[in-house]
Scaffold this motif. Structure first.
Motif, PDB file in Angstrom:
ATOM      1  N   LEU A   1       0.822  -1.213   0.000  1.00 53.22           N
ATOM      2  CA  LEU A   1       0.000   0.000   0.000  1.00 53.22           C
ATOM      3  C   LEU A   1       0.856   1.263   0.000  1.00 53.22           C
ATOM      4  O   LEU A   1       0.487   2.265  -0.607  1.00 53.22           O
ATOM      5  CB  LEU A   1      -0.969  -0.008   1.175  1.00 53.22           C
ATOM      6  N   ALA A   2       2.005   1.215   0.665  1.00 49.82           N
ATOM      7  CA  ALA A   2       2.897   2.379   0.682  1.00 49.82           C
ATOM      8  C   ALA A   2       3.409   2.688  -0.721  1.00 49.82           C
ATOM      9  O   ALA A   2       3.396   3.844  -1.152  1.00 49.82           O
ATOM     10  CB  ALA A   2       4.069   2.144   1.633  1.00 49.82           C
ATOM     11  N   VAL A   3       3.848   1.670  -1.433  1.00 53.33           N
ATOM     12  CA  VAL A   3       4.361   1.881  -2.796  1.00 53.33           C
ATOM     13  C   VAL A   3       3.260   2.460  -3.688  1.00 53.33           C
ATOM     14  O   VAL A   3       3.481   3.439  -4.416  1.00 53.33           O
ATOM     15  CB  VAL A   3       4.913   0.561  -3.385  1.00 53.33           C
ATOM     16  N   LEU A   4       2.079   1.870  -3.620  1.00 53.19           N
ATOM     17  CA  LEU A   4       0.966   2.347  -4.449  1.00 53.19           C
ATOM     18  C   LEU A   4       0.569   3.776  -4.089  1.00 53.19           C
ATOM     19  O   LEU A   4       0.380   4.626  -4.963  1.00 53.19           O
ATOM     20  CB  LEU A   4      -0.239   1.414  -4.313  1.00 53.19           C
ATOM     21  N   PHE A   5       0.453   4.046  -2.778  1.00 50.56           N
ATOM     22  CA  PHE A   5       0.021   5.378  -2.359  1.00 50.56           C
ATOM     23  C   PHE A   5       1.065   6.441  -2.691  1.00 50.56           C
ATOM     24  O   PHE A   5       0.722   7.535  -3.142  1.00 50.56           O
ATOM     25  CB  PHE A   5      -0.332   5.419  -0.871  1.00 50.56           C
ATOM     26  N   VAL A   6       2.338   6.138  -2.471  1.00 49.16           N
ATOM     27  CA  VAL A   6       3.387   7.126  -2.767  1.00 49.16           C
ATOM     28  C   VAL A   6       3.389   7.460  -4.256  1.00 49.16           C
ATOM     29  O   VAL A   6       3.487   8.631  -4.639  1.00 49.16           O
ATOM     30  CB  VAL A   6       4.772   6.623  -2.293  1.00 49.16           C
ATOM     31  N   ALA A   7       3.258   6.448  -5.103  1.00 50.48           N
ATOM     32  CA  ALA A   7       3.227   6.706  -6.548  1.00 50.48           C
ATOM     33  C   ALA A   7       2.020   7.568  -6.918  1.00 50.48           C
ATOM     34  O   ALA A   7       2.137   8.533  -7.682  1.00 50.48           O
ATOM     35  CB  ALA A   7       3.197   5.385  -7.315  1.00 50.48           C
ATOM     36  N   TRP A   8       0.858   7.231  -6.369  1.00 53.84           N
ATOM     37  CA  TRP A   8      -0.374   7.977  -6.631  1.00 53.84           C
ATOM     38  C   TRP A   8      -0.258   9.411  -6.105  1.00 53.84           C
ATOM     39  O   TRP A   8      -0.608  10.370  -6.789  1.00 53.84           O
ATOM     40  CB  TRP A   8      -1.548   7.242  -6.009  1.00 53.84           C
ATOM     41  N   LEU A   9       0.223   9.563  -4.881  1.00 50.81           N
ATOM     42  CA  LEU A   9       0.395  10.887  -4.293  1.00 50.81           C
ATOM     43  C   LEU A   9       1.365  11.717  -5.121  1.00 50.81           C
ATOM     44  O   LEU A   9       1.130  12.901  -5.378  1.00 50.81           O
ATOM     45  CB  LEU A   9       0.890  10.782  -2.851  1.00 50.81           C
ATOM     46  N   HIS A  10       2.438  11.097  -5.580  1.00 52.98           N
ATOM     47  CA  HIS A  10       3.445  11.856  -6.335  1.00 52.98           C
ATOM     48  C   HIS A  10       2.875  12.391  -7.649  1.00 52.98           C
ATOM     49  O   HIS A  10       3.280  13.476  -8.093  1.00 52.98           O
ATOM     50  CB  HIS A  10       4.695  11.023  -6.598  1.00 52.98           C
ATOM     51  N   VAL A  11       1.957  11.661  -8.258  1.00 53.08           N
ATOM     52  CA  VAL A  11       1.312  12.171  -9.478  1.00 53.08           C
ATOM     53  C   VAL A  11       0.697  13.537  -9.186  1.00 53.08           C
ATOM     54  O   VAL A  11       0.889  14.507  -9.931  1.00 53.08           O
ATOM     55  CB  VAL A  11       0.230  11.189  -9.985  1.00 53.08           C
ATOM     56  N   TRP A  12      -0.025  13.635  -8.080  1.00 54.57           N
ATOM     57  CA  TRP A  12      -0.711  14.890  -7.738  1.00 54.57           C
ATOM     58  C   TRP A  12       0.263  15.961  -7.259  1.00 54.57           C
ATOM     59  O   TRP A  12       0.076  17.147  -7.549  1.00 54.57           O
ATOM     60  CB  TRP A  12      -1.813  14.621  -6.715  1.00 54.57           C
ATOM     61  N   VAL A  13       1.286  15.553  -6.534  1.00 53.48           N
ATOM     62  CA  VAL A  13       2.309  16.517  -6.118  1.00 53.48           C
ATOM     63  C   VAL A  13       2.975  17.107  -7.357  1.00 53.48           C
ATOM     64  O   VAL A  13       3.160  18.323  -7.460  1.00 53.48           O
ATOM     65  CB  VAL A  13       3.356  15.846  -5.199  1.00 53.48           C
ATOM     66  N   TYR A  14       3.290  16.259  -8.312  1.00 50.69           N
ATOM     67  CA  TYR A  14       3.937  16.717  -9.542  1.00 50.69           C
ATOM     68  C   TYR A  14       3.014  17.649 -10.329  1.00 50.69           C
ATOM     69  O   TYR A  14       3.445  18.715 -10.785  1.00 50.69           O
ATOM     70  CB  TYR A  14       4.341  15.510 -10.408  1.00 50.69           C
ATOM     71  N   ILE A  15       1.753  17.252 -10.473  1.00 51.46           N
ATOM     72  CA  ILE A  15       0.788  18.095 -11.202  1.00 51.46           C
ATOM     73  C   ILE A  15       0.674  19.475 -10.552  1.00 51.46           C
ATOM     74  O   ILE A  15       0.541  20.488 -11.241  1.00 51.46           O
ATOM     75  CB  ILE A  15      -0.594  17.404 -11.263  1.00 51.46           C
ATOM     76  N   LEU A  16       0.774  19.520  -9.232  1.00 54.30           N
ATOM     77  CA  LEU A  16       0.619  20.784  -8.518  1.00 54.30           C
ATOM     78  C   LEU A  16       1.948  21.505  -8.262  1.00 54.30           C
ATOM     79  O   LEU A  16       2.014  22.430  -7.468  1.00 54.30           O
ATOM     80  CB  LEU A  16      -0.136  20.548  -7.211  1.00 54.30           C
ATOM     81  N   GLY A  17       3.004  21.077  -8.956  1.00 61.78           N
ATOM     82  CA  GLY A  17       4.236  21.857  -8.940  1.00 61.78           C
ATOM     83  C   GLY A  17       5.423  21.267  -8.215  1.00 61.78           C
ATOM     84  O   GLY A  17       6.505  21.860  -8.233  1.00 61.78           O
ATOM     85  N   GLY A  18       5.279  20.141  -7.556  1.00 60.93           N
ATOM     86  CA  GLY A  18       6.407  19.530  -6.851  1.00 60.93           C
ATOM     87  C   GLY A  18       7.336  18.828  -7.820  1.00 60.93           C
ATOM     88  O   GLY A  18       6.947  17.864  -8.460  1.00 60.93           O
ATOM     89  N   ARG A  19       8.545  19.321  -7.945  1.00 60.80           N
ATOM     90  CA  ARG A  19       9.473  18.783  -8.936  1.00 60.80           C
ATOM     91  C   ARG A  19      10.758  18.211  -8.314  1.00 60.80           C
ATOM     92  O   ARG A  19      11.763  18.072  -8.985  1.00 60.80           O
ATOM     93  CB  ARG A  19       9.863  19.879  -9.938  1.00 60.80           C
ATOM     94  N   LYS A  20      10.713  17.860  -7.059  1.00 58.99           N
ATOM     95  CA  LYS A  20      11.926  17.384  -6.380  1.00 58.99           C
ATOM     96  C   LYS A  20      12.089  15.867  -6.441  1.00 58.99           C
ATOM     97  O   LYS A  20      13.020  15.323  -5.867  1.00 58.99           O
ATOM     98  CB  LYS A  20      11.944  17.843  -4.913  1.00 58.99           C
ATOM     99  N   GLY A  21      11.185  15.172  -7.113  1.00 61.76           N
ATOM    100  CA  GLY A  21      11.336  13.728  -7.308  1.00 61.76           C
ATOM    101  C   GLY A  21      10.473  12.894  -6.382  1.00 61.76           C
ATOM    102  O   GLY A  21      10.075  13.326  -5.299  1.00 61.76           O
TER     103      GLY A  21
END
Length: 191
Positions: free
Chosen positions: A87-107
């Motif tokens: 669940l951690a792997v899935l959630f982190v990947a999903w969360l990162h999609v939204w972080v990236y869309i909203l401007g987070g570019r640190k990886g």
């Protein structure tokens, strides 16, 4: 052997920091290596899984009753550990999609780091019956602060990214449950 003692001290220090001074601790973690973050997460998962198993065995965890094989202490513990990592792997990947869309570019690693460290209150105390949700809320707030600090975006963007990452799957689960319920009722009425 000396290395493991240093690692344990580092983990204990990080736990104290996340509970007593989380903003400073998150900011200090920007340059941490994956090995240290993974070791920290493993410790949190083991602690959480032990308490989850104990709560299940004494009957204070009604969720475990719905899982086949939940009468076996080793199965409960193994399931808790396995599901925590998947669940951690899935959630982190999903969360990162939204972080990236909203401007987070640190990886994605910064997102993973946020998930691991911000989850500290929940992993350590979220298993407590009746009050565990308080630690989930605390971890939610720390996640927003972690995304803000580690991705260097605004609190509003961090909050929106986290909210979307949580709300969309919940809405989909509710819709799926409603579809299954309607299907079941339809079949039950036919029979």
């Amino acid at each position: 052997m000396k290395y493991s003692g240093i690692m344990i001290d580092s983990i204990v220090t990080k736990i104290k920091g996340m509970l007593l001074d989380p903003v400073e601790t998150l900011q200090q973690s920007k340059d941490e290596e994956p090995k240290a973050v993974l070791a920290y997460y493993v410790v949190l998962v083991i602690i959480n899984s032990i308490f989850y198993t104990i709560m299940s065995i004494v009957g204070l965890n009604p969720v475990s009753d719905t899982i086949p094989g939940s009468g076996n202490i080793f199965f409960i513990f193994g399931f808790a550990i396995f599901s925590s990592f998947i669940l951690a792997v899935l959630f982190v990947a999903w969360l990162h999609v939204w972080v990236y869309i909203l401007g987070g570019r640190k990886g994605i690693f910064q997102t993973a780091k946020t998930f691991v460290y911000a989850g500290t209150p929940y992993f350590l105390l979220g298993w407590l019956p009746y009050i565990g949700f308080i630690f989930l809320i605390w971890s939610f707030i720390l996640s927003i602060l972690g995304i803000r600090d580690l991705h260097e975006i605004s609190v509003a963007r961090a909050g929106v990214a986290l909210a979307i990452a949580i709300v969309v799957p919940l809405v989909l689960l509710v819709i799926l449950a409603m579809i299954l319920f309607v299907s079941y009722m339809t079949v039950a009425n036919i029979a």
